[in-house]
Write an enzyme that holds these catalytic residues in place. Structure first.
Site, short mmCIF file in Angstrom:
data_model
loop_
_atom_site.label_atom_id
_atom_site.label_comp_id
_atom_site.label_asym_id
_atom_site.label_seq_id
_atom_site.Cartn_x
_atom_site.Cartn_y
_atom_site.Cartn_z
N CYS A 294 6.58 -4.35 2.36
CA CYS A 294 6.15 -5.75 2.35
C CYS A 294 6.18 -6.28 3.78
O CYS A 294 7.18 -6.12 4.50
CB CYS A 294 7.10 -6.56 1.46
N CYS B 146 5.96 -8.92 -4.40
CA CYS B 146 7.09 -8.17 -3.88
C CYS B 146 8.31 -8.54 -4.72
O CYS B 146 8.60 -9.72 -4.92
CB CYS B 146 7.34 -8.54 -2.41
N CYS C 165 -4.59 -2.99 -6.32
CA CYS C 165 -5.50 -3.43 -5.27
C CYS C 165 -4.72 -4.40 -4.38
O CYS C 165 -4.43 -5.53 -4.78
CB CYS C 165 -6.70 -4.11 -5.92
#
Length: 159
Positions: free
Chosen positions: A74, A122, A146
Site C-alpha cells: 500500500c 487496504c 483491478c
C-alpha cells in the site's frame, strides 16, 4: 406531476450515491489519520485515489509491466498486499492480480457507476485500492483485482 418527477429524480440520484466511504469509516483500521495528515503525506494523485476513491487513467502506471519477483505494498502505509507471482496482464491498463496476500485486504462496495461493485481497501489503513471482478484467469481463481498503480509501491525481492 412535476413534484412526482422531482421526487423520483432525487430518489434516483440518492440511490446511486456510493456507500463505500460511509462503510469504510465505520471500520476500525489499525492506522487512522485525519484528512489533513493524509494530505500532508501523500501526493495529490495518491490522495485522490487512496482517500477519495478516484481512478487513475489506464496505461499510466509505472507498475503495469513489472514482472520481477517482489511484493506490492500500500502506498499509504506499506502494508504488503500482492505478490508479483499473482500478477497478470489483463489488458485493461491497470495492474491486475488474481489474488491478494491473505488477510491484507478489507472489502466494501460502491455504486458510483449506478451498479454495485466490490471495492478493495487496504486492510491496515482503509485506503481505496481498486475493485475485484469475476473475469480473471479461470485456471487460477477466476478473479481480477483491478488496482490503481498509484495506490501501490513495489518492493523487489531481496536475493
Amino acid at each position: 406531476m412535476k413534484t412526482l418527477l422531482s421526487l423520483i429524480l432525487v430518489c434516483s440520484l440518492y440511490g446511486c450515491q456510493s456507500s463505500a466511504q460511509s462503510e469504510k469509516s465505520n471500520k476500525d483500521f489499525e492506522i487512522t489519520k485525519t484528512d489533513d495528515e493524509w494530505k500532508a503525506e501523500l501526493s495529490d494523485m495518491e490522495y485522490r485515489v487512496l482517500r477519495k476513491a478516484a481512478t487513475e487513467r489506464p496505461f499510466t502506471s509505472e507498475l503495469l509491466n513489472i514482472k520481477e519477483p517482489g511484493v506490492f505494498v500500500c502506498a499509504a502505509c506499506e502494508n504488503p498486499l500482492y505478490e508479483t507471482k499473482h500478477k497478470f496482464d489483463s489488458g485493461t491498463g491497470w495492474p491486475s492480480f488474481d489474488r491478494a496476500i491473505e488477510g491484507s485486504l478489507a472489502y466494501s462496495s460502491d455504486r458510483k457507476l449506478g451498479y454495485k461493485r466490490d471495492e478493495l481497501l487496504c486492510g491496515k489503513c482503509g485506503s481505496h485500492l481498486g475493485h475485484v471482478f469475476d473475469d480473471g484467469p479461470r485456471e487460477t481463481t477466476g478473479k481480477r483485482h483491478c488496482i490503481n498503480g498509484v495506490a501501490l509501491d513495489f518492493k523487489p525481492k531481496n536475493n
